[in-house]
Design an enzyme around this catalytic site. Sequence first.
Site, mmCIF file in Angstrom:
data_model
loop_
_atom_site.group_PDB
_atom_site.id
_atom_site.type_symbol
_atom_site.label_atom_id
_atom_site.label_comp_id
_atom_site.label_asym_id
_atom_site.label_seq_id
_atom_site.Cartn_x
_atom_site.Cartn_y
_atom_site.Cartn_z
ATOM 1 N N LYS A 146 1.205 -0.973 0.028
ATOM 2 C CA LYS A 146 0.060 -0.372 0.305
ATOM 3 C C LYS A 146 1.198 1.111 -0.270
ATOM 4 O O LYS A 146 1.146 2.377 1.340
ATOM 5 C CB LYS A 146 -0.847 -0.118 0.865
ATOM 6 N N LEU A 147 1.669 1.188 -0.843
ATOM 7 C CA LEU A 147 2.800 2.913 -1.293
ATOM 8 C C LEU A 147 1.404 3.757 -1.135
ATOM 9 O O LEU A 147 0.935 3.739 -1.883
ATOM 10 C CB LEU A 147 3.480 2.959 -2.130
ATOM 11 N N GLY A 174 5.712 11.360 -5.988
ATOM 12 C CA GLY A 174 5.615 9.828 -7.118
ATOM 13 C C GLY A 174 6.925 9.673 -7.066
ATOM 14 O O GLY A 174 7.220 8.533 -7.528
#
Length: 232
Positions: A66-67, A71
Amino acid sequence: MLEISSRERLIVALDVPSVADAERMIERLGDGVCFYKIGYQLAFAGGLALAERLVHEGNRVFLDLKLHDIGNTVAQGVESVARIGATFLTVHAFPQTMRAAVKARSPGLRILAVTVLTSYNDDDLAEAGYGERVADLVARRADQAVEIGADGLVCSAAEVASLRPRVGTAMTLVTPGIRPVGAATGDQKRVFTPGEAIAVGADYLVVGRPILEASDPRRVADAIVDEIARAT
Ligand code: C5P
């Protein structure tokens, strides 16, 4: 689309505290199971090296990490994860995060987006500053995941019927909250049997405690795979 075997549709969640516990479970499951999910608990206890070994031995791995970050950091993380050889990696379904992950993935790695955590209700979203209801935010993020080119979504089987027409058949839908008939529900509120989840259109089922806590995990896994085969 490639046909997925019934055995491959079952992903066993290795929610155990240590690599030794995980290895014992994998040994007991033998060739009945070929797909494993590794989440925070095991990943932070040596589970990433185990993931690499599992892949090396011919299994498939779902890294439920669940990163979510800026960006550039997400992209670098995805590049490192890609070296492990996992099949699935989860990221939170924020547009910047999904774009970075999709751009950085390698050919074998599929990015699954987590739309809204299932522990959240409308009040939790309001408390976090969102003006949208859970159902609307799930739909918005599912649409964004498709547009950005994510490979799939993690969702409850209860959402599959409404999400499938929305996202199309190319998106992989992976559903936790699965309980064979008679299994304890634990903290899962809305559960589906393996057959029901496949029948509504789920591609992969994540099962943890019904297998991990069984006196004969292999027997439970085999029964789930049989049920999947009957429903496909
Ligand atoms: O033991 P159980 O079968 O409930 O395990 C389900 C697994 O799926 C757990 O690893 C849990 O973290 C994960 N999961 C979930 N609900 C979500 C996303 C992931 O239960 N919405």
